[in-house]
Design a protein around this motif. Structure first.
Motif, PDB file in Angstrom:
ATOM      1  N   UNK A  82     -17.114 -36.798   9.682  1.00  0.00           N
ATOM      2  CA  UNK A  82     -18.370 -36.050   9.596  1.00  0.00           C
ATOM      3  C   UNK A  82     -18.745 -35.466  10.952  1.00  0.00           C
ATOM      4  N   UNK A  83     -18.521 -36.237  11.991  1.00  0.00           N
ATOM      5  CA  UNK A  83     -18.780 -35.737  13.350  1.00  0.00           C
ATOM      6  C   UNK A  83     -17.923 -34.492  13.618  1.00  0.00           C
ATOM      7  N   UNK A  84     -16.634 -34.581  13.304  1.00  0.00           N
ATOM      8  CA  UNK A  84     -15.728 -33.460  13.553  1.00  0.00           C
ATOM      9  C   UNK A  84     -16.113 -32.255  12.704  1.00  0.00           C
ATOM     10  N   UNK A  85     -16.559 -32.499  11.477  1.00  0.00           N
ATOM     11  CA  UNK A  85     -17.010 -31.414  10.607  1.00  0.00           C
ATOM     12  C   UNK A  85     -18.161 -30.652  11.257  1.00  0.00           C
ATOM     13  N   UNK A  86     -19.156 -31.386  11.763  1.00  0.00           N
ATOM     14  CA  UNK A  86     -20.306 -30.751  12.396  1.00  0.00           C
ATOM     15  C   UNK A  86     -19.899 -30.047  13.681  1.00  0.00           C
ATOM     16  N   UNK A  87     -19.000 -30.662  14.454  1.00  0.00           N
ATOM     17  CA  UNK A  87     -18.547 -30.043  15.705  1.00  0.00           C
ATOM     18  C   UNK A  87     -17.881 -28.699  15.425  1.00  0.00           C
ATOM     19  N   UNK A  88     -16.994 -28.669  14.434  1.00  0.00           N
ATOM     20  CA  UNK A  88     -16.295 -27.425  14.107  1.00  0.00           C
ATOM     21  C   UNK A  88     -17.268 -26.345  13.637  1.00  0.00           C
ATOM     22  N   UNK A  89     -18.162 -26.726  12.736  1.00  0.00           N
ATOM     23  CA  UNK A  89     -19.120 -25.747  12.222  1.00  0.00           C
ATOM     24  C   UNK A  89     -20.022 -25.255  13.352  1.00  0.00           C
ATOM     25  N   UNK A  90     -20.413 -26.171  14.235  1.00  0.00           N
ATOM     26  CA  UNK A  90     -21.237 -25.782  15.379  1.00  0.00           C
ATOM     27  C   UNK A  90     -20.542 -24.771  16.272  1.00  0.00           C
ATOM     28  N   UNK A  91     -19.258 -24.978  16.520  1.00  0.00           N
ATOM     29  CA  UNK A  91     -18.507 -24.048  17.375  1.00  0.00           C
ATOM     30  C   UNK A  91     -18.376 -22.682  16.714  1.00  0.00           C
ATOM     31  N   UNK A  92     -18.127 -22.666  15.404  1.00  0.00           N
ATOM     32  CA  UNK A  92     -18.041 -21.388  14.691  1.00  0.00           C
ATOM     33  C   UNK A  92     -19.391 -20.678  14.710  1.00  0.00           C
ATOM     34  N   UNK A  93     -20.452 -21.426  14.455  1.00  0.00           N
ATOM     35  CA  UNK A  93     -21.797 -20.835  14.467  1.00  0.00           C
ATOM     36  C   UNK A  93     -22.128 -20.272  15.844  1.00  0.00           C
ATOM     37  N   UNK A  94     -21.744 -20.992  16.884  1.00  0.00           N
ATOM     38  CA  UNK A  94     -21.995 -20.525  18.256  1.00  0.00           C
ATOM     39  C   UNK A  94     -21.295 -19.194  18.509  1.00  0.00           C
ATOM     40  N   UNK A  95     -20.050 -19.089  18.090  1.00  0.00           N
ATOM     41  CA  UNK A  95     -19.305 -17.848  18.294  1.00  0.00           C
ATOM     42  C   UNK A  95     -19.932 -16.687  17.512  1.00  0.00           C
TER      43      UNK A  95
END
Length: 201
Positions: A82-95
């Protein structure tokens, strides 16, 4: 294989976020919708995106279920995944926000520390935590995907609200009462964006 980060260099490009925002005519920002399953996250986020589109505002909705069909399809639902899921989505959202878009995400994202992690990925003021505050009993009664029933029967493990914790936001930027009509809640979000001068339409 772990990458050698000493050999990776950040490249600054000529086209900046401000340049892209000028092209779009509005700021890039992340609207992070969080709440229990059945709270109305995806429905409200979808309604907000529809209104933004009608106003000619460039936006994109990152839905948690949809992302698990592709970007996060290799992840499960235990705490590390779940942590990795949020990290990935956060990075995509940031970009995507850097590209000048208004990015909407609809994920349970149950832990405060992980939502804070995403906030810290972005420039201050570019992350808006939107808490869909819907009573647990109503979320379970709605049960649009039948997940609460599966969790209660033991068929589904690590399900937020039943056998996994949800940490309520302490100071969300926007708190929406999930018992109200979607149209009313949509207007609340749009009014917040106008007051913050994210867009002027």
């Amino acid at each position: 294989m772990i990458q050698d980060h000493q050999n990776i260099v950040w490249h600054n490009h000529l086209i900046t976020r401000k340049s892209r925002e000028k092209l779009h005519g509005h700021q890039g920002i992340v609207l992070w919708f969080t709440g229990l399953s059945g709270s109305g996250k995806s429905t409200i986020a979808g309604s907000v995106e529809e209104k933004l589109h009608q106003l000619h505002v460039s936006s994109y909705l990152l839905d948690g279920d949809n992302l698990r069909h592709g970007l996060c399809r290799d992840l499960g639902f235990d705490k590390p995944d779940r942590y990795e899921n949020i990290r990935r989505v956060g990075e995509v959202a940031r970009l995507m926000a850097d590209a000048g878009l208004i990015v909407l995400t609809a994920l349970i994202s149950p832990y405060r520390a992980e939502r804070q992690m995403v906030r810290e990925m972005l420039t201050p003021g570019r992350f808006v935590e939107i808490f869909i505050d819907t009573p647990f009993a109503i979320c379970e009664a709605r049960d649009p995907k039948g997940l609460y029933q599966k969790a209660r029967s033991g068929e589904l493990r690590c399900f937020t609200g039943v056998n996994s914790e949800y940490q309520t936001p302490l100071h969300p930027d926007i708190r929406l009462n999930g018992e109200y009509k979607v149209s009313y809640l949509t207007n609340q979000v749009l009014e917040f964006l106008r007051l913050k001068n994210i867009f002027t339409a």
